[in-house]
Design an enzyme around this catalytic site. Sequence first.
Site, PDB file in Angstrom:
ATOM      1  N   LYS A  22      14.273 -32.489 107.257  1.00  0.00           N
ATOM      2  CA  LYS A  22      15.326 -33.519 107.289  1.00  0.00           C
ATOM      3  C   LYS A  22      16.649 -32.961 106.760  1.00  0.00           C
ATOM      4  O   LYS A  22      17.689 -33.148 107.378  1.00  0.00           O
ATOM      5  CB  LYS A  22      14.896 -34.714 106.424  1.00  0.00           C
ATOM      6  CG  LYS A  22      16.019 -35.686 106.137  1.00  0.00           C
ATOM      7  CD  LYS A  22      15.563 -36.880 105.338  1.00  0.00           C
ATOM      8  CE  LYS A  22      15.651 -36.715 103.841  1.00  0.00           C
ATOM      9  NZ  LYS A  22      17.006 -36.749 103.269  1.00  0.00           N
ATOM     10  N   ASN A  23      16.585 -32.270 105.627  1.00  0.00           N
ATOM     11  CA  ASN A  23      17.828 -31.836 104.987  1.00  0.00           C
ATOM     12  C   ASN A  23      18.478 -30.646 105.688  1.00  0.00           C
ATOM     13  O   ASN A  23      19.563 -30.207 105.298  1.00  0.00           O
ATOM     14  CB  ASN A  23      17.588 -31.528 103.505  1.00  0.00           C
ATOM     15  CG  ASN A  23      17.409 -32.802 102.691  1.00  0.00           C
ATOM     16  OD1 ASN A  23      17.573 -33.900 103.211  1.00  0.00           O
ATOM     17  ND2 ASN A  23      17.057 -32.657 101.418  1.00  0.00           N
ATOM     18  N   CYS A 117      23.529 -44.650  94.070  1.00  0.00           N
ATOM     19  CA  CYS A 117      22.256 -44.962  94.706  1.00  0.00           C
ATOM     20  C   CYS A 117      21.196 -45.049  93.614  1.00  0.00           C
ATOM     21  O   CYS A 117      21.488 -44.810  92.442  1.00  0.00           O
ATOM     22  CB  CYS A 117      21.895 -43.958  95.784  1.00  0.00           C
ATOM     23  SG  CYS A 117      21.280 -42.427  95.183  1.00  0.00           S
ATOM     24  N   ARG A 122      25.814 -40.024  91.860  1.00  0.00           N
ATOM     25  CA  ARG A 122      26.028 -39.154  93.013  1.00  0.00           C
ATOM     26  C   ARG A 122      27.448 -39.195  93.580  1.00  0.00           C
ATOM     27  O   ARG A 122      27.665 -39.604  94.724  1.00  0.00           O
ATOM     28  CB  ARG A 122      24.997 -39.462  94.107  1.00  0.00           C
ATOM     29  CG  ARG A 122      23.582 -39.279  93.621  1.00  0.00           C
ATOM     30  CD  ARG A 122      22.571 -39.487  94.691  1.00  0.00           C
ATOM     31  NE  ARG A 122      22.419 -38.343  95.570  1.00  0.00           N
ATOM     32  CZ  ARG A 122      21.501 -38.282  96.519  1.00  0.00           C
ATOM     33  NH1 ARG A 122      20.675 -39.274  96.711  1.00  0.00           N
ATOM     34  NH2 ARG A 122      21.410 -37.214  97.288  1.00  0.00           N
ATOM     35  N   ASP A 316      13.405 -33.053  94.531  1.00  0.00           N
ATOM     36  CA  ASP A 316      12.737 -33.816  95.593  1.00  0.00           C
ATOM     37  C   ASP A 316      11.202 -33.695  95.536  1.00  0.00           C
ATOM     38  O   ASP A 316      10.510 -34.342  96.330  1.00  0.00           O
ATOM     39  CB  ASP A 316      13.247 -33.358  96.974  1.00  0.00           C
ATOM     40  CG  ASP A 316      14.643 -33.887  97.272  1.00  0.00           C
ATOM     41  OD1 ASP A 316      15.142 -34.732  96.505  1.00  0.00           O
ATOM     42  OD2 ASP A 316      15.243 -33.463  98.284  1.00  0.00           O
ATOM     43  N   ARG A 408      12.559 -42.982 105.829  1.00  0.00           N
ATOM     44  CA  ARG A 408      13.805 -42.202 105.860  1.00  0.00           C
ATOM     45  C   ARG A 408      13.505 -40.714 105.936  1.00  0.00           C
ATOM     46  O   ARG A 408      14.292 -39.961 106.507  1.00  0.00           O
ATOM     47  CB  ARG A 408      14.618 -42.451 104.578  1.00  0.00           C
ATOM     48  CG  ARG A 408      15.405 -43.733 104.578  1.00  0.00           C
ATOM     49  CD  ARG A 408      16.402 -43.711 103.441  1.00  0.00           C
ATOM     50  NE  ARG A 408      17.039 -42.412 103.376  1.00  0.00           N
ATOM     51  CZ  ARG A 408      17.366 -41.773 102.253  1.00  0.00           C
ATOM     52  NH1 ARG A 408      17.156 -42.342 101.082  1.00  0.00           N
ATOM     53  NH2 ARG A 408      17.920 -40.587 102.280  1.00  0.00           N
TER      54      ARG A 408
HETATM   55  C1  UD1 Z   1      20.865 -32.948  98.408  1.00  0.00           C
HETATM   56  C2  UD1 Z   1      19.657 -33.390  99.187  1.00  0.00           C
HETATM   57  C3  UD1 Z   1      18.739 -34.243  98.321  1.00  0.00           C
HETATM   58  C4  UD1 Z   1      18.398 -33.494  97.023  1.00  0.00           C
HETATM   59  C5  UD1 Z   1      19.659 -32.984  96.342  1.00  0.00           C
HETATM   60  C6  UD1 Z   1      19.354 -32.083  95.149  1.00  0.00           C
HETATM   61  C7  UD1 Z   1      20.465 -33.523 101.463  1.00  0.00           C
HETATM   62  C8  UD1 Z   1      20.852 -34.372 102.623  1.00  0.00           C
HETATM   63  N1  UD1 Z   1      20.101 -34.149 100.344  1.00  0.00           N
HETATM   64  O1  UD1 Z   1      21.594 -34.108  98.026  1.00  0.00           O
HETATM   65  O2  UD1 Z   1      17.550 -34.505  99.053  1.00  0.00           O
HETATM   66  O3  UD1 Z   1      17.722 -34.363  96.149  1.00  0.00           O
HETATM   67  O4  UD1 Z   1      20.452 -32.217  97.268  1.00  0.00           O
HETATM   68  O5  UD1 Z   1      18.572 -31.008  95.541  1.00  0.00           O
HETATM   69  O6  UD1 Z   1      20.454 -32.316 101.567  1.00  0.00           O
HETATM   70  N2  UD1 Z   1      27.532 -33.870  92.207  1.00  0.00           N
HETATM   71  C9  UD1 Z   1      28.748 -34.191  91.651  1.00  0.00           C
HETATM   72  N3  UD1 Z   1      29.857 -34.206  92.460  1.00  0.00           N
HETATM   73  C10 UD1 Z   1      29.797 -33.936  93.796  1.00  0.00           C
HETATM   74  C11 UD1 Z   1      28.540 -33.614  94.352  1.00  0.00           C
HETATM   75  C12 UD1 Z   1      27.429 -33.576  93.532  1.00  0.00           C
HETATM   76  O7  UD1 Z   1      28.860 -34.453  90.452  1.00  0.00           O
HETATM   77  O8  UD1 Z   1      30.830 -33.976  94.478  1.00  0.00           O
HETATM   78  C13 UD1 Z   1      26.306 -33.847  91.351  1.00  0.00           C
HETATM   79  C14 UD1 Z   1      25.287 -34.920  91.738  1.00  0.00           C
HETATM   80  O9  UD1 Z   1      25.581 -36.160  91.143  1.00  0.00           O
HETATM   81  C15 UD1 Z   1      24.002 -34.282  91.223  1.00  0.00           C
HETATM   82  C16 UD1 Z   1      24.225 -32.784  91.447  1.00  0.00           C
HETATM   83  O10 UD1 Z   1      25.628 -32.627  91.607  1.00  0.00           O
HETATM   84  O11 UD1 Z   1      23.846 -34.525  89.850  1.00  0.00           O
HETATM   85  C17 UD1 Z   1      23.534 -32.216  92.655  1.00  0.00           C
HETATM   86  O12 UD1 Z   1      23.731 -33.059  93.766  1.00  0.00           O
HETATM   87  P1  UD1 Z   1      23.869 -32.517  95.256  1.00  0.00           P
HETATM   88  O13 UD1 Z   1      23.323 -31.140  95.358  1.00  0.00           O
HETATM   89  O14 UD1 Z   1      25.260 -32.729  95.723  1.00  0.00           O
HETATM   90  O15 UD1 Z   1      22.925 -33.519  96.051  1.00  0.00           O
HETATM   91  P2  UD1 Z   1      23.102 -33.982  97.531  1.00  0.00           P
HETATM   92  O16 UD1 Z   1      23.778 -32.906  98.309  1.00  0.00           O
HETATM   93  O17 UD1 Z   1      23.678 -35.363  97.574  1.00  0.00           O
END
Ligand code: UD1
Length: 429
Positions: A22-23, A117, A122, A316, A408
């Site tokens: 999925k990711n 969420c 996030r 995950d 999902r």
């Molecule tokens: C992706 C995955 C999700 C997985 C997560 C962590 C997809 C579609 N989803 O989510 O399944 O659980 O990686 O491995 O690939 N953060 C910030 N600012 C930002 C972006 C992130 O503070 O602009 C923080 C987030 O709150 C979190 C951390 O960084 O604490 C990591 O999040 P991130 O790697 O961005 O997760 P996703 O990409 O949303």
Amino acid sequence: MESIVVKGGRKLSGEVVIGGAKNSALPLIAATLLAENGTSDLDNIPNLRDINTIVRLLEGMGAEITRSDNKLKIMTSAVNDFQAPYELVKTMRASILVLGPLLARFGKARVSLPGGCAIGARPVNLHIKGLEQMGAEIEVEHGYIIGQAKRLQGADISFDMPTVTGTENLMMAAVLAEGITHLRNAAREPEIVDLAVFLRKMGAQIEGEGTHTIVISGVEKLEGTDYRVMPDRIEAGTFMVAAGISAGDIIIKNAPLAALGGVISKLQEIGISIEPLTDFDEDAILAGTPVRVRRESLELHSLDVKTMPYPGFPTDMQAQIMTLLTLAQGTSVISETVFENRFMHVFELQRMGADIEVEGRIAVVRGVDTLSGAQVMASDLRASAGLILAGLAADGETAMSRVYHLDRGYSGFEKKLEALGADIKRIST
Ligand code: UD1
């Protein structure tokens, strides 16, 4: 309303095939927006609610998409609308992945800001900051990110923390930017490597994916191409736990073993044997290998787990390994360092007889002899998998509601488990 009903106690056996990740599929589909001409033929696309969402999102922009079995044929040459509406983004945060491609190819984007969420705040501040460094003008108004740019410019971008979709968004922005972009402290997840390989096939110039620094030289345009999505490492890890918790013995036909390093060593320590059935290359992180997974010892062993960005233990897989550890001998400590609120499943596992105490981002799990079936409610995608795994081992019947969370991210989960011998069905009430 749908529920999944599972009666515990069956040992799983037989073979299972893991679907496409999925990711990986989500960013790859978003990346097809970058193709000025040609068709993108994506194979091994899992049949999931999140995939339907991103397909609807692109169709709303004017992309032509046909779908058959696990394949998507996508033409984005006629895209003429650059919006991601709240109605779709609120059901899937990964919709933010269209922001980079839209700004890179069209210089315009209006993307709903994802809200918080269940598992944490996030934010997407790092996506926005990086795009601004590349010359985009971004405003947040009425809950929407509104971006404009002439041509994006290569930039030296250092992430405050590794973000998976943030790294993907900026990679997709940089491939059409003028000049060279460095992404430092980039996320290193295998799905980022999958995206880089696909973008290169489209004509992009990228180096360093899978390391902390990704270097991208912008090109004038990209074209559609064909690509097969890597197998889903989280689905594979979940089936490994299913084999372990049910004291089963199964064959996973295509486990992405090299991408599962941190998970495999933990499961082995707990007492699950994971044996590749052919030679495998530890560097081939996108490849699937047939593997036998079985419970090695009568007792499961407790241990400590800390979730970390790749190559650490994935957040995950946290709910699934916690479920397994509820039945281990002794005390385990689980630290969730990636998301601040990812222990929602704990309260449901407690209803099934698990002994778990949560203090902030730490969960202390004291192993019990048995879990007992109960009515439970899924709170998020991976929590739903954890609860079904608990049901496989519990006494009596477990009925899990809010199945839409499961749908999902897991394709035909209960059907695959049933084929392995589980007593499980989906019911509508
Ligand atoms: C992706 C995955 C999700 C997985 C997560 C962590 C997809 C579609 N989803 O989510 O399944 O659980 O990686 O491995 O690939 N953060 C910030 N600012 C930002 C972006 C992130 O503070 O602009 C923080 C987030 O709150 C979190 C951390 O960084 O604490 C990591 O999040 P991130 O790697 O961005 O997760 P996703 O990409 O949303």
